[in-house]
Scaffold this active site. Structure first.
Site, PDB file in Angstrom:
ATOM      1  N   SER A 144      88.149  46.641  12.243  1.00 18.14           N
ATOM      2  CA  SER A 144      87.484  45.728  13.173  1.00 18.14           C
ATOM      3  C   SER A 144      86.041  46.162  13.372  1.00 18.14           C
ATOM      4  CB  SER A 144      88.225  45.715  14.509  1.00 18.14           C
ATOM      5  OG  SER A 144      87.993  46.944  15.162  1.00 18.14           O
ATOM      6  N   LYS A 145      85.342  45.390  14.183  1.00 15.13           N
ATOM      7  CA  LYS A 145      83.910  45.604  14.386  1.00 15.13           C
ATOM      8  C   LYS A 145      83.561  47.032  14.802  1.00 15.13           C
ATOM      9  CE  LYS A 145      81.682  41.232  15.276  1.00 15.13           C
ATOM     10  NZ  LYS A 145      81.592  40.153  16.220  1.00 15.13           N
ATOM     11  N   ARG A 146      84.478  47.657  15.561  1.00 18.69           N
ATOM     12  CA  ARG A 146      84.089  48.983  16.039  1.00 18.69           C
ATOM     13  C   ARG A 146      84.030  50.015  14.910  1.00 18.69           C
ATOM     14  NH1 ARG A 146      88.816  52.065  17.629  1.00 18.69           N
ATOM     15  NH2 ARG A 146      90.610  50.863  16.917  1.00 18.69           N
ATOM     16  N   GLY A 199      82.384  49.345  12.130  1.00 12.20           N
ATOM     17  CA  GLY A 199      81.119  49.099  11.426  1.00 12.20           C
ATOM     18  C   GLY A 199      81.008  47.619  11.127  1.00 12.20           C
TER      19      GLY A 199
END
Ligand code: GLU
Length: 481
Positions: free
Chosen positions: A251-253, A255
């Site tokens: 997921s976004k966390r 990268g």
């Protein structure tokens, strides 16, 4: 003929996991000379995001995943946007009601909410499953809003065989009477994709493994219609590495996970495609990890797809990308750089030479501005920077001597190209009884103000030109004296 499809919902950016699904789906059909279809699944009207379909199309265009049928290009099975196929689904849903595998449900929103509050884990209580024909007629005639639900078998099990995960079996008692047609007249994903995959002649359904356990419900629909089930190819989960060493769903966390973000950060589409091809698949016999899309087409096979989760490694992608950048020809590299270089490059800089120096020293194009900064402006540096163990430089008087000698030689050189500069400075070794490395070290620090640089002293001077080189050497001499 092998027919596959990519069936994204236009709900935002293109997640790298979706792109991998598109790629594998494309490769499975193209390996067999088959057909690849793009279908837009936009029946969940609340989750639609404006512009998302364009992002999907442009991503496929940039990466070369050309579809044979789809929105814009057309084909024999259109339209390829589900919201434009509303009538088709209603027709098939009614057929299923007639066949006894689906039923009208008139339960109000309030009733369902109450049900949900009473038992958050349970689903629908099958309240309308056995309404009489008269009751149904009457409600339909008086315009009571309805949904159509799948009538699941209450006993036994349902089994299908996935090409990657093998046999999957579910107890029918665990299957909810899921909604096929919603009150707004749109089908659910659960229903629409079945009808479309059938009508579009899809032979291999390729998608993420989150659908692995809902597929028994889908094969029951095929069976109910008397249609041949397609082959299922569920892809392994994509994971990201957490700071503590564990992994979790990418997921976004972790990268940048959107294709566009990676492109904006200076990754090349070819490198991204090559890297994600290996996230869950590996070629049977290969010495290399580098594959063009055409090579992937000929190598790809479903039995090389793994069911173990694949970990997205940003470091590895960066490395891949660097390798792709280094192999670009200079003209292509220059063309690609244009979008990334924000620096105003002054006229005295030899831009071609600068870019060819940087080409083999960047791993992504967004590093260009940082890497070129010292060529444009000499950074502040401390005279201690000249000290160097390896080159045995421990006193500044040696540095002063080298720089003084170098200055007088360079003043007489007209053509500031690497080879000329190198030969011009060569006699200094004998004259000062020093190694080339030590002499070049002193000059390089003076002209760059940095301990580590792309290129050596003479290459840097070739880029910044005679006046600037001499000015930087002068300022080093002034700093030390
Ligand atoms: N629209 C679904 C999604 O984006 C497609 C799943 C499938 O390929 O069947 O997840």
């Amino acid at each position: 003929m092998t027919v596959t499809r990519f069936a994204p919902s236009p709900t935002g950016y293109m997640h790298i996991g979706n792109l991998r699904t598109a790629l594998y789906s494309y490769l499975i059909s193209k390996h067999d000379g088959g057909k690849f279809i793009l279908r837009i699944e936009d029946t969940d009207r609340e989750r639609l995001v404006e512009g998302a379909t364009d992002i999907i199309k442009s991503t496929l265009a940039i990466t070369g995943l050309t579809y044979d049928e789809g929105p814009d290009v057309g084909g024999d099975h259109g339209p390829y946007v589900q919201s434009e196929r509303k009538e088709i689904y209603m027709e098939y849903a009614k057929k299923l009601v007639e066949l006894g595998h689906a039923y009208y449900c008139f339960c109000s929103k309030e009733r369902l909410e109450e049900l949900h509050n009473e038992d958050a884990t349970g689903g629908y209580d099958r309240h309308c499953r056995d309404l009489s024909a008269e009751e149904i007629e009457a409600k339909l005639a008086s315009g009571v809003p309805f949904v159509i639900r799948q009538r699941m078998p209450l006993e036994g099990t349902t089994t299908y065989t996935d090409c990657v995960f093998g046999e999957i079996t579910m107890n029918n008692s665990e299957l909810q009477d899921q909604i096929l047609m919603k009150a707004d007249g749109y089908p659910t994903y659960n229903f629409a994709h079945i009808v479309d995959d059938y009508l579009m002649g899809v032979t291999h359904v390729v998608r993420g493994s989150e659908y692995l356990t809902s597929t028994p419900k889908y094969v029951l629909l095929y069976d109910a219609f008397g249609w041949e089930r397609p082959n299922y190819v569920h892809l392994p989960l994509l994971m990201g590495k957490n700071a503590d060493g564990s992994v979790s769903k990418l997921s976004k966390r972790h990268g940048a996970v959107s294709f566009q973000d990676l492109i904006d950060d200076g990754y090349l589409p070819e490198a991204i495609i090559n890297y994600i091809a290996l996230l869950g698949w590996c070629p049977k016999q290969s010495e290399t990890e580098f594959f063009t899309l055409d090579e992937l087409k000929s190598l790809f096979s479903i039995d090389g797809v793994s069911k173990s989760p694949a970990v997205f490694d940003f470091e590895k992608l960066l490395w891949f990308n660097g390798e792709y950048i280094h192999k670009l020809d200079d003209a292509e590299f220059t063309r690609l750089c244009a979008r990334f270089i924000k620096t105003d490059i002054p006229a005295h800089i030899n831009k071609d030479k600068l870019l060819s120096l940087l080409k083999t020293r960047v791993s992504k194009l967004s590093e260009l501005d940082d890497k070129m900064a010292f060529f444009i402006t000499l950074p502040e540096y401390d005279k201690e920077l000249f000290f160097n163990k390896k080159n045995k430089i421990s006193d500044l008087s040696t540095v002063l001597t080298v720089l003084g000698e170098a200055k007088s030689i360079l003043t007489g050189v007209d053509s500031f190209d690497n080879d000329t500069l190198f030969s011009a400075l060569a006699p200094l070794c004998e004259k000062l009884s020093m190694k080339t490395g030590a002499i070049m070290w002193c000059i390089r620090i003076a002209v760059s103000g940095m301990a580590a640089t792309p290129g050596g002293a003479t290459e840097i001077m070739e880029v910044i030109g005679k006046d600037e080189s001499l000015a930087r050497i002068d300022s080093a001499i002034a700093k030390i004296s």
